[in-house]
Design a protein around this motif. Structure first.
Motif, mmCIF file in Angstrom:
data_model
loop_
_atom_site.group_PDB
_atom_site.id
_atom_site.type_symbol
_atom_site.label_atom_id
_atom_site.label_comp_id
_atom_site.label_asym_id
_atom_site.label_seq_id
_atom_site.Cartn_x
_atom_site.Cartn_y
_atom_site.Cartn_z
ATOM 1 N N LEU A 54 -3.115 -6.278 -9.357
ATOM 2 C CA LEU A 54 -4.621 -6.200 -9.874
ATOM 3 C C LEU A 54 -5.593 -6.296 -8.770
ATOM 4 O O LEU A 54 -6.536 -5.275 -8.914
ATOM 5 C CB LEU A 54 -4.787 -7.717 -10.744
ATOM 6 C CG LEU A 54 -6.183 -7.741 -11.491
ATOM 7 C CD1 LEU A 54 -6.388 -7.093 -12.483
ATOM 8 C CD2 LEU A 54 -6.443 -9.296 -11.819
ATOM 9 N N ILE A 55 -5.617 -7.254 -7.802
ATOM 10 C CA ILE A 55 -6.545 -7.191 -6.943
ATOM 11 C C ILE A 55 -6.669 -5.893 -6.014
ATOM 12 O O ILE A 55 -7.611 -5.187 -5.536
ATOM 13 C CB ILE A 55 -6.191 -8.484 -5.681
ATOM 14 C CG1 ILE A 55 -6.490 -9.472 -6.707
ATOM 15 C CG2 ILE A 55 -7.336 -8.572 -4.910
ATOM 16 C CD1 ILE A 55 -7.740 -9.873 -7.251
ATOM 17 N N VAL A 56 -5.294 -5.652 -5.561
ATOM 18 C CA VAL A 56 -5.033 -4.293 -4.707
ATOM 19 C C VAL A 56 -6.017 -3.005 -5.459
ATOM 20 O O VAL A 56 -6.732 -2.591 -4.652
ATOM 21 C CB VAL A 56 -3.761 -3.909 -4.347
ATOM 22 C CG1 VAL A 56 -3.760 -2.448 -3.968
ATOM 23 C CG2 VAL A 56 -3.245 -4.893 -3.217
ATOM 24 N N LEU B 146 0.870 -0.790 -0.469
ATOM 25 C CA LEU B 146 0.208 -2.223 -0.523
ATOM 26 C C LEU B 146 0.905 -3.215 -1.625
ATOM 27 O O LEU B 146 1.394 -4.379 -1.531
ATOM 28 C CB LEU B 146 -1.025 -2.206 -1.033
ATOM 29 C CG LEU B 146 -1.738 -1.618 0.277
ATOM 30 C CD1 LEU B 146 -3.480 -1.388 -0.126
ATOM 31 C CD2 LEU B 146 -1.671 -2.485 1.532
ATOM 32 N N ALA C 228 1.429 -12.807 -12.483
ATOM 33 C CA ALA C 228 2.495 -13.427 -11.672
ATOM 34 C C ALA C 228 3.248 -12.621 -10.747
ATOM 35 O O ALA C 228 3.338 -11.535 -10.967
ATOM 36 C CB ALA C 228 3.162 -14.534 -12.182
ATOM 37 N N LEU D 64 4.268 -4.430 0.581
ATOM 38 C CA LEU D 64 3.790 -5.529 1.131
ATOM 39 C C LEU D 64 3.557 -6.679 0.222
ATOM 40 O O LEU D 64 2.919 -7.775 0.589
ATOM 41 C CB LEU D 64 2.239 -5.161 1.922
ATOM 42 C CG LEU D 64 2.492 -4.194 3.339
ATOM 43 C CD1 LEU D 64 1.135 -3.892 3.541
ATOM 44 C CD2 LEU D 64 3.105 -4.981 4.151
ATOM 45 N N LYS D 65 3.786 -6.311 -1.005
ATOM 46 C CA LYS D 65 3.996 -7.260 -2.084
ATOM 47 C C LYS D 65 2.534 -7.906 -2.338
ATOM 48 O O LYS D 65 2.523 -9.194 -2.486
ATOM 49 C CB LYS D 65 5.057 -8.411 -1.763
ATOM 50 C CG LYS D 65 6.413 -7.926 -1.355
ATOM 51 C CD LYS D 65 7.477 -8.350 -2.267
ATOM 52 C CE LYS D 65 8.619 -7.621 -2.055
ATOM 53 N NZ LYS D 65 8.935 -6.376 -2.629
ATOM 54 N N LEU D 66 1.317 -7.255 -2.394
ATOM 55 C CA LEU D 66 0.259 -7.768 -2.647
ATOM 56 C C LEU D 66 -0.147 -7.598 -4.170
ATOM 57 O O LEU D 66 0.445 -6.912 -4.721
ATOM 58 C CB LEU D 66 -1.067 -7.058 -1.757
ATOM 59 C CG LEU D 66 -0.741 -7.221 -0.210
ATOM 60 C CD1 LEU D 66 -1.902 -6.197 0.485
ATOM 61 C CD2 LEU D 66 -0.554 -8.354 0.225
#
Lengths: 319, 322
Positions: free
Chosen positions: A120-122, A111, A319, A115-117
């Protein structure tokens, strides 16, 4: 203002070590137990679990990413390990745990790396997901190993070799391996390159996607090792056993001086950082401070550490 | 780049749909649960969803401001707990409204502190507020003595029972705050500066925007919002739990991200944050109506968040590459 700038430079180089040494002496003079061999080994034994994870997560942080899912991952893996131990025996249970650890790390890596997500959120999402998965697996009840005294599984968490606890030996052994991987191999150089300047590393033919992917796999694998030590030490697990570990791990890495912006740091720095953290918390505990005071002091130290790290360079973590 | 600033004329229906996928998402979730449970589409239940969603919603209003700035506040759950404890704990000594005032003040002060440390040290707010999370939770435990505080004057809890039709005062305050800050974002200088800083901090600095002061203001707004949510929660529950709001920062970030606000800053809207909050609230409510166990909820939340990120990534290409 020259002396002031000199002070920051000094602080950057040695300030934290000096502060830690002062703290160490203050605690040693005020408590009898702190400097005893037993206590030091105890601290190191406790540190070995978070330290093991932190070694793996250091790879992720060096690429300029984060892994907040390691605490929940540790919980899930420990629950699975302890539970499976009762069905298929220690050997297969360990195998299953390590495979699961690699799979979870690979999923994060897929991910974030491919998939460059946002990392932090992943990993926050994974934190929630794995908590649910743990409850799904265990139904919320505790698991434990009834034959704790006889199984050879006790070796990893409860035995000593040459008077040194096995977890500490495992921790240092894995640290040495990881340091070799990071310092002496092509993969290690790629990790630093991606963390230092991702665009430049891509132009020079390094696949940042693949590098980040393997960093997360290593983070998962290290968490699997930690689960083996933890499960063997506790001989049981409940669905909150690894809660908050991700913060301790991150704190140890930051305290060691590995840059949150990626590209600078090392495994040995993490070993030192997480050990310092262990001694600070142990010292405050021995001096009778409450749990939250320990954390406050720890965080004050970390803020200073990061500030020293950032003094001179500017950038953004997320970022 | 900030696609909301693109000229209106170039917006086709398809790109409009892509940009507002949160509403389609919300519609689908509502539709699913309406079909799955006969209790879902009742006035009573919808009223409940609005109220339950409003607590995370008020936190999300502050979080959106901070996140468009390119920062994050992980301490909102702890700030909420402290505000809850102060609002109930101080009542006995100073009366209800002064207690509420001090509670609000505590939120503003903590937000100010987060902002000041972040702005002046240059340390990313992720680390600053991670420390604040633990420190503030520690203060809550010290203040409450690790025990729940009970409200003494029960006229306090009656304020939570004020309803405008099916809409509770909590939900009403959420909507008013969200609309107010949407106005701030889209129609005031402060709002334009927020987008400018999040989009390109160097350019914003060169344009003469006082970045430090700006970030401190947004963190103060965020802390104050947490206190507002805490006060409303204490009115609703009549008690102050030291563990109140635990992992709510997580739900808040999930709601804001669902609404399409980017962690990297410069992009987001309060409208869509409302959509994200409501999607989350409907999901939780629907899953509970269907008697799904707690773990399913945790897994669905995680999965939905990752799906939202994937969708966002996919749609970003569609809307930006025109």
């Amino acid at each position: 203002m020259k002396p002031y700038i000199g002070l920051i430079a000094q602080l950057k180089k040695r300030g934290l070590l000096v502060a830690f040494a002062v703290f160490f002496m203050v605690v040693a003079l005020n408590t009898d137990a702190f400097l005893s061999v037993g206590n030091i080994l105890d601290v190191l034994r406790q540190v070995s679990i978070t330290g093991m994870i932190a070694i793996g997560t250091t790879f992720v942080v060096l690429t300029g990413r984060l892994d907040l899912s390691v605490g929940s991952m540790l919980t899930l893996l420990t629950v699975v390990l302890v539970d499976q131990h009762n069905y298929v025996g220690p050997f297969l249970a360990i195998l299953v745990t390590l495979l699961a650890a690699v799979a979870l790390g690979a999923f994060n890596g897929l991910l974030v790396g491919y998939l460059k997500l946002n990392a932090l959120i992943v990993t926050l999402a994974m934190l929630s997901f794995l908590q649910g998965l743990t409850l799904f697996y265990s139904g919320g009840s505790n698991v434990n190993i009834p034959n704790a005294q006889t199984t050879w599984f006790r070796f990893f968490g409860r035995s000593d070799l040459f008077g040194i606890p096995v977890p500490v030996l495992l921790f240092l052994g894995v640290a040495a391996l990881a340091a070799f991987l990071l310092g002496k191999t092509v993969f290690g150089r790629q990790i630093y390159a991606v963390g230092g300047n991702e665009t430049a590393s891509n132009f020079s033919g390094i696949s940042s996607s693949r590098t980040v992917f393997w960093a997360y796999v290593l983070s998962g694998l290290a968490t699997g090792f930690a689960a083996i030590i933890l499960g063997s030490r506790v001989m049981g697990a409940q669905s909150t056993i690894g809660q908050g570990y991700e913060l301790t791990v991150l704190a140890g890495i930051i305290l060691g001086g590995t840059s949150m912006l990626g590209g600078s740091g090392s495994v040995w720095r993490t070993v030192i950082g997480i050990s310092m953290l262990g001694f600070i918390q142990n010292g405050l505990l021995l001096m009778g401070f409450a749990y939250y005071v320990q954390w406050l002091v720890t965080w004050a130290v970390i803020i200073v550490a990061v500030w020293a790290d950032l003094a001179g360079k500017r950038g953004r973590i997320l970022a | 780049m900030n696609t909301t600033n693109l000229p209106r004329g170039s917006v086709t229906i398809l790109t409009w749909l892509f940009r507002n996928h949160i509403w389609i998402f919300l519609g689908l979730v509502v539709l699913t649960f309406s079909l799955a449970s006969p209790f879902f589409l009742t006035v009573n239940n919808i009223s409940n969803v609005l109220t339950q969603g409003a607590f995370i919603g008020i936190l999300a209003v502050g979080m959106t401001m901070v996140m468009i700035d390119g920062e994050i506040d992980l301490s909102v759950g702890a700030t909420l707990a402290l505000a809850t404890a102060l609002a109930i704990g101080l009542q006995g000594q100073v009366g209800i409204w002064p207690a509420v005032f001090f509670s609000l003040l505590s939120g503003a002060a903590l937000g100010f502190l987060n902002g000041a440390i972040t702005a002046y040290s240059g340390i990313h707010s992720f680390i600053v507020t991670l420390g604040a999370l633990i420190g503030i939770r520690g203060l809550v435990f010290i203040y409450t003595g690790e025990d729940a505080l009970m409200v003494q004057d029960f006229s306090y809890t009656e304020y939570a029972e004020i309803y405008l039709g099916p809409v509770s005062v909590t939900a009403l305050i959420f909507f008013i705050l969200a609309l107010f800050f949407q106005w701030v974002l889209s129609s005031t200088r402060h709002g334009r500066e927020t987008f400018a800083i999040g989009d390109n901090i160097e350019a914003a600095h060169d344009a003469g925007i006082n970045i430090k002061r700006h970030k401190i203001i947004n963190f103060t707004i965020c802390g104050t919002m947490a206190a507002v949510a805490g006060i409303l929660l204490s009115m609703r529950l009549g008690t102050a739990e030291p563990n109140a709001g635990k992992v709510w920062e997580l739900w808040t970030i999930i709601a804001v991200v669902l609404g399409g606000t980017r962690l990297t800053g410069g992009f987001g809207s309060m409208w869509k944050t409302i959509g994200g909050v409501m999607t989350l609230a409907v999901l939780r409510n629907g899953l509970r109506l269907l008697n799904t166990p707690n773990y399913v909820e945790l897994m669905v939340m995680g999965a939905v968040l990752i799906l939202a990120l994937l969708l966002d990534r996919f749609l970003a290409h569609k809307t930006e590459a025109r």
